[in-house]
Structures are given as structure tokens and as C-alpha cells.
Write a protein that holds these residues in place. Structure first.
Motif, PDB file in Angstrom:
ATOM      1  N   SER A   1       0.832  -1.193   0.000  1.00  0.00           N
ATOM      2  CA  SER A   1       0.000   0.000   0.000  1.00  0.00           C
ATOM      3  C   SER A   1       0.870   1.249   0.000  1.00  0.00           C
ATOM      4  N   ARG A   2       0.540   2.211  -0.865  1.00  0.00           N
ATOM      5  CA  ARG A   2       1.289   3.442  -1.066  1.00  0.00           C
ATOM      6  C   ARG A   2       2.662   3.195  -1.690  1.00  0.00           C
ATOM      7  N   GLY A   3       2.867   2.001  -2.229  1.00  0.00           N
ATOM      8  CA  GLY A   3       4.134   1.697  -2.878  1.00  0.00           C
ATOM      9  C   GLY A   3       4.189   2.250  -4.290  1.00  0.00           C
TER      10      GLY A   3
ATOM     11  N   GLY B   1      -4.536   0.046  -8.740  1.00  0.00           N
ATOM     12  CA  GLY B   1      -3.554   1.121  -8.688  1.00  0.00           C
ATOM     13  C   GLY B   1      -3.619   1.964  -9.936  1.00  0.00           C
ATOM     14  N   ILE B   2      -2.527   2.674 -10.223  1.00  0.00           N
ATOM     15  CA  ILE B   2      -2.444   3.515 -11.403  1.00  0.00           C
ATOM     16  C   ILE B   2      -1.123   3.238 -12.114  1.00  0.00           C
TER      17      ILE B   2
ATOM     18  N   HIS C   1       7.842   3.172 -17.958  1.00  0.00           N
ATOM     19  CA  HIS C   1       6.568   3.088 -17.246  1.00  0.00           C
ATOM     20  C   HIS C   1       6.830   3.022 -15.748  1.00  0.00           C
ATOM     21  N   TRP C   2       5.798   3.379 -14.967  1.00  0.00           N
ATOM     22  CA  TRP C   2       5.835   3.293 -13.517  1.00  0.00           C
ATOM     23  C   TRP C   2       4.465   2.863 -13.015  1.00  0.00           C
ATOM     24  N   CYS C   3       4.382   2.466 -11.750  1.00  0.00           N
ATOM     25  CA  CYS C   3       3.100   1.993 -11.205  1.00  0.00           C
ATOM     26  C   CYS C   3       3.014   2.340  -9.726  1.00  0.00           C
ATOM     27  N   HIS C   4       1.834   2.759  -9.292  1.00  0.00           N
ATOM     28  CA  HIS C   4       1.599   3.134  -7.897  1.00  0.00           C
ATOM     29  C   HIS C   4       0.399   2.366  -7.348  1.00  0.00           C
ATOM     30  N   ASN C   5       0.548   1.820  -6.159  1.00  0.00           N
ATOM     31  CA  ASN C   5      -0.544   1.136  -5.476  1.00  0.00           C
ATOM     32  C   ASN C   5      -1.303   2.146  -4.636  1.00  0.00           C
ATOM     33  N   GLU C   6      -2.541   2.435  -5.038  1.00  0.00           N
ATOM     34  CA  GLU C   6      -3.347   3.397  -4.291  1.00  0.00           C
ATOM     35  C   GLU C   6      -4.409   2.719  -3.443  1.00  0.00           C
TER      36      GLU C   6
ATOM     37  N   ILE D   1       9.456   1.911  -3.808  1.00  0.00           N
ATOM     38  CA  ILE D   1       9.588   2.789  -2.650  1.00  0.00           C
ATOM     39  C   ILE D   1       8.214   3.053  -2.048  1.00  0.00           C
ATOM     40  N   ARG D   2       8.211   3.607  -0.843  1.00  0.00           N
ATOM     41  CA  ARG D   2       6.957   3.954  -0.181  1.00  0.00           C
ATOM     42  C   ARG D   2       6.758   5.468  -0.257  1.00  0.00           C
ATOM     43  N   VAL D   3       5.592   5.872  -0.751  1.00  0.00           N
ATOM     44  CA  VAL D   3       5.269   7.289  -0.863  1.00  0.00           C
ATOM     45  C   VAL D   3       4.943   7.835   0.522  1.00  0.00           C
ATOM     46  N   ARG D   4       5.640   8.880   0.919  1.00  0.00           N
ATOM     47  CA  ARG D   4       5.495   9.407   2.284  1.00  0.00           C
ATOM     48  C   ARG D   4       4.244  10.264   2.443  1.00  0.00           C
ATOM     49  N   ASP D   5       4.107  11.222   1.557  1.00  0.00           N
ATOM     50  CA  ASP D   5       3.007  12.181   1.671  1.00  0.00           C
ATOM     51  C   ASP D   5       1.908  11.828   0.673  1.00  0.00           C
ATOM     52  N   GLU D   6       0.933  12.680   0.574  1.00  0.00           N
ATOM     53  CA  GLU D   6      -0.155  12.456  -0.363  1.00  0.00           C
ATOM     54  C   GLU D   6       0.389  12.395  -1.789  1.00  0.00           C
TER      55      GLU D   6
END
Length: 500
Positions: A100-102, A122-123, A177-182, A274-279
Motif C-alpha cells: 500500500s502506497r508503494g 492502482g495507477i 513506465h511506472w506503477c503506484h498502489n493506491e 519505494i513507499r510514498v510518504r506524503d499524499e
């Protein structure tokens, strides 16, 4: 003009004893260009065929990941790229588990790629060179002044794609490309790279090129199952900015060298996820699309509205959700469903020269014995288990056993096989090495047995006429067979009057 395939093709210089006219020169240049392109294509084809000729196809086995790398925001698992089955099929396979938030850092690689979303949502961002930034935030562009005299900035970037369980994504060679788990649960992606594809002009090894992070340091800390093979780490990639001269990068970006050092990430220990710290603030349209959970298997499907750019190459569709029940191409009420994806319904696959599919079997249901006419298949078991038997042109199976969740199974071209689900049913995703892959079933309404005249069956198998008709017409389903009928049910199958 013959080519020597022991070395690179050489175009011999033509010796002319008289001046050539302009049209003759153009014709000669075109001929040389055609010949050179043909030499390269034949050379790569022969190399691939030679590799296949060295493959031992007498024993096949389900494959588990052999290597795992832990990152700050998740982990990646890698199937052994030196495994003979994977090398024969010309593929490399990775499983990313993004917490989560990765954020899976931006990268690209040297082979066409198919991505399956096994779990979560995710996105995804795909940076296609030359395409416009069609997503823009509210505000003024850099350099414009507001009424108060202050500069305001707005972000602009290329289209963002929502990911849901059951999605299949086709990514061309060399596109970053990149990917984010929201979401709140892990986002699980299974990635199949077709390294034997003609789009790969490097070599048969998967080569990943990261645009951010410091993955090389994490590779030294990887965990392995079994013995590590020499050179196994070599092709996982490093941050491409690290090898550039910092002063040159500062000039190119027009920033200071301290900022460049951050681009190079030399002291970054977070890894490739990595883990996203903020929004996580990105520009994206409101999610007005409705999606619902699929009752069988927990998948998602959604209906997307047009964004007005469908006709442009930069908005070429590369994602399809195969968990949508209405997306099934083959459906048997008591058996399950299969959804196929090829270059006819997802045109980008024509470039990748790949196709894909998803299958879902109810307990004890079966995929009829069949063979792939023009492709190898690489299947990942997403849920449940199944018994699989694979036969070639020998008198014994090359595989007869169980495949379980999380395993990979490779079936070579023309090898016949069946799949029967266990007590929990079975769900799988498949990549095939042809953009219009075809199958030929042995049982069912569209089978080769059904297509034969009775007289051929009677004489070829020494059957009675009644036996021949039962073999032809006992199964009326297409590809997916319901759990086995009882003998009384089999005797009661009605033979179509048109063939009696």
C-alpha cells in the motif's frame, strides 16, 4: 547474394564499369536495403531456431520463482532466467508485490512486455516519446504571472491508467513506465517479457534500465532459492543517470549539480519499489467509471468513457480487463469461461507479436485437450489448482501433475494438453508468442474429431458406427467441458438427425 551467418551480414560493394543512372542507383540502394533487412531477420530467426533445437522437451515442470528482492515498498520475485523451459520459450518472468502506497520506480526494458494484474488496484503511467501531455492541472503555466504578480505552476503529464484485478497490459519495447498502489491491499503484478521477440535487438537476456532509484545496491542483498547462477544479477538494471557525467547532466537539465546527484540516487537504499510518504498528488480525471466485483473469483470490470483522443496513436489502447464476465469469448454454465486477447481486438499486440488470455474453471471442469497451432504458451496460475497433462510426439507425457497458485507452466507449440480444475477451481492468465495465436481442440463441437467423417473414425480407430458417433457427438460444448457426465447421461446423448 549469400549471407554468412557465422558473422554479421556483409553487403558487398558492387563494382560498376560504367556510370549508373539515378534510377539505377535508387534501385540498387533499395535492393541492398531489402537484402540487408532480410539478412538480419533470417539471422535472428536462425539463431532462435538453433536455440529451440537445443532444447530438451522430454520433461516439463511447473516453475516457482527462484530469487526475491526486498524493497522499502514491496518486493520482486524472479523466475530463473537460465531455466531451460524459459529459454526455449524465449521469455523472462517477474512478479512484483507492491505494498500500500508503494511506487514501482520508472524503468524500461529490451523486450515487449505483458503485465497481468493478479490482485489489488492502482495507477499506471506510460511515457510514450513524442506524445503530448494531455493531463493538466488547474493553474497557470510556468512563467505566466497571476493578477497578484506571483508565479503559479501547474503539472502536466501523459495519460494515467487505472488498474484493476483482471487487467492485461501490453507494453512495447523500450517504453518507460511506472506503477503506484493506491489501494489498501498489495498490488500483485505478473510480468512476462518476450526476449526472443524480433523487437529485441540486443540479446536473449532481459535487460532492465531504471530511470530512478539505486537497484544495484538492492541486488547485492537479494535472497535466492537454490544456487545462484553466475551473471544472474547482471541484467536487473541500474539507474541510467549514475553513469552520466554530473556536469553534463547539470547543463542538460539547467540545474545545479546537487540536484543532479539526487537524480543519480547513489546513496538511495530504498530499492526499486519505494513507499510514498506524503499524499500522492497527480493529475487525473474524476473516477466516474463504475466498476463492480465479479462474483466468481473476485475480479473487477469497468466501463470507461472516451477521452476524445481515441483516434491518435498516442492514445492507442494497450489495456483490457479480462475479468469482466461479459468479456468471455467461451462460456459454459457449469464449466467456466475463457477470454482471449489478440491483435484483432487489441491492435497494439500486432506490434508486440503477442496475445494473451484468461481462463476460469469451476471445480472438476476441464479445458478440452488441444494444441497451440502457432505459438508457445506461458501460463500463470492466479488462483486454485488444476491437474495438467502435456504430451508431445513420444509415447509418454512430458508432464502429468498438479499446478498450483503462483506457479508458471510452459506448453511448447503443437504439444497437446488438457487442464482439469481441482476442488477450489482454477484461474490462470496466459501469454502466447503470436499476436493471432490459434488452438486446435481434440474434443468438443469445434474439434478435429468432430470435423472427421464417421468412416474415417471407424477405419482409423477400428470403431463401431455407434462408438464413432458417441466420440463425435457426446460433447456439445466448445473448449470448456462441464464436470464429467455419468454413463447413463452419455448413453442418452441425442445424435443430430442431420448426420444419422
Amino acid at each position: 547474394m549469400p549471407c554468412n551467418f557465422g558473422c554479421s551480414c556483409q553487403i558487398r560493394r558492387a563494382r560498376c564499369h560504367s556510370p549508373l543512372q539515378g534510377s539505377s542507383l535508387q534501385f540498387l540502394a533499395l535492393s541492398f536495403l531489402t537484402l540487408f533487412s532480410g539478412c538480419l531477420a533470417v539471422q535472428r530467426g536462425q539463431q532462435f531456431q538453433q536455440g529451440m533445437g537445443q532444447c530438451s522437451l522430454t520433461n516439463l515442470n511447473p516453475l516457482e520463482p527462484m530469487r526475491r528482492l526486498e524493497y522499502e515498498g514491496g518486493y520482486s520475485e524472479f523466475w530463473d532466467s537460465n531455466n531451460e523451459q524459459l529459454r526455449c520459450a524465449g521469455v523472462a518472468v517477474t512478479r512484483h508485490v507492491i505494498g500500500s502506497r508503494g511506487l514501482l520506480l520508472p524503468s524500461f526494458n529490451n523486450a515487449p512486455t505483458m503485465v497481468f494484474v493478479i490482485q489489488g488496484n492502482g495507477i499506471l503511467g506510460v511515457m510514450d516519446p513524442g506524445c503530448p501531455e494531455t493531463y493538466q492541472s488547474v493553474g497557470q503555466i510556468q512563467g505566466q504571472q497571476s493578477e497578484q504578480g506571483q508565479q503559479r505552476f501547474r503539472d502536466q503529464h501523459q495519460k494515467i491508467h487505472q488498474l484493476y484485478r483482471g487487467d492485461v497490459i501490453a507494453l512495447p519495447t523500450g517504453v518507460a513506465h511506472w506503477c503506484h498502489n493506491e489501494g489498501n491491499q498489495d498490488l500483485v503484478l505478473v510480468v512476462v517479457h518476450h526476449t526472443a521477440n524480433l523487437e529485441n535487438q540486443l540479446d536473449e537476456n532481459l535487460r532492465r534500465f531504471f530511470i530512478a532509484g539505486n537497484p544495484q545496491q538492492q541486488q547485492r542483498q537479494g535472497t535466492y532459492q537454490g544456487q545462484q547462477q553466475p551473471g544472474q544479477q547482471r541484467h536487473q538494471g541500474v539507474n541510467i543517470f549514475q553513469a552520466f557525467d554530473a556536469q553534463i547532466l547539470a547543463q542538460a537539465f539547467q540545474v545545479d549539480q546537487e540536484t543532479v546527484r539526487k537524480l543519480q540516487n547513489e546513496n538511495d537504499n530504498r530499492g526499486s519499489i519505494i513507499r510514498v510518504r506524503d499524499e500522492f498528488r497527480i493529475v487525473s480525471p474524476r473516477r466516474e467509471q463504475q466498476f463492480q466485483e465479479q462474483q466468481q473469483g473476485g475480479g473487477y470490470y469497468m466501463n470507461e468513457k472516451a477521452n476524445g483522443f481515441e483516434e491518435t496513436i498516442c492514445s492507442l489502447r494497450f489495456r483490457e480487463n479480462l475479468a469482466n464476465p461479459e468479456r468471455a469469448d467461451i462460456y459454459t454454465a457449469n464449466g467456466g469461461s475463457i477470454a482471449a486477447l489478440n491483435s484483432l481486438n487489441l491492435p497494439i499486440l500486432r506490434v508486440l507479436r503477442l496475445s494473451a488470455g484468461r481462463g476460469l474453471l469451476r471445480p472438476a471442469a476441464m479445458v478440452a485437450p488441444h494444441w497451440n497451432i502457432n505459438a508457445h504458451s506461458i501460463s500463470y496460475i492466479a488462483r486454485g489448482n488444476a491437474r495438467v497433462q502435456i504430451v508431445g510426439n513420444s509415447n509418454r507425457p512430458v508432464f502429468d501433475g498438479e499446478v498450483r497458485e503462483g506457479q508458471l507452466l510452459i506448453v511448447p507449440q503443437n504439444f497437446a494438453h488438457f487442464k482439469q480444475a481441482g476442488n477450489q477451481g482454477c484461474e490462470w492468465f496466459t501469454v502466447k508468442t503470436n499476436d493471432q495465436a490459434r488452438t486446435s481442440p481434440l474434443v468438443g463441437k469445434t474439434s478435429v474429431i468432430r470435423a472427421m467423417p464417421e468412416e474415417v473414425l471407424i477405419n482409423a480407430y477400428q470403431l463401431s458406427r455407434e462408438e464413432a458417433r458417441r466420440i463425435k457427438y457426446n460433447r456439445q460444448e466448445v473448449t470448456i467441458l462441464s464436470p464429467q457426465y455419468s454413463e447413463s447421461q452419455q448413453r442418452g446423448v441425442e445424435i443430430p438427425m442431420s448426420v444419422v
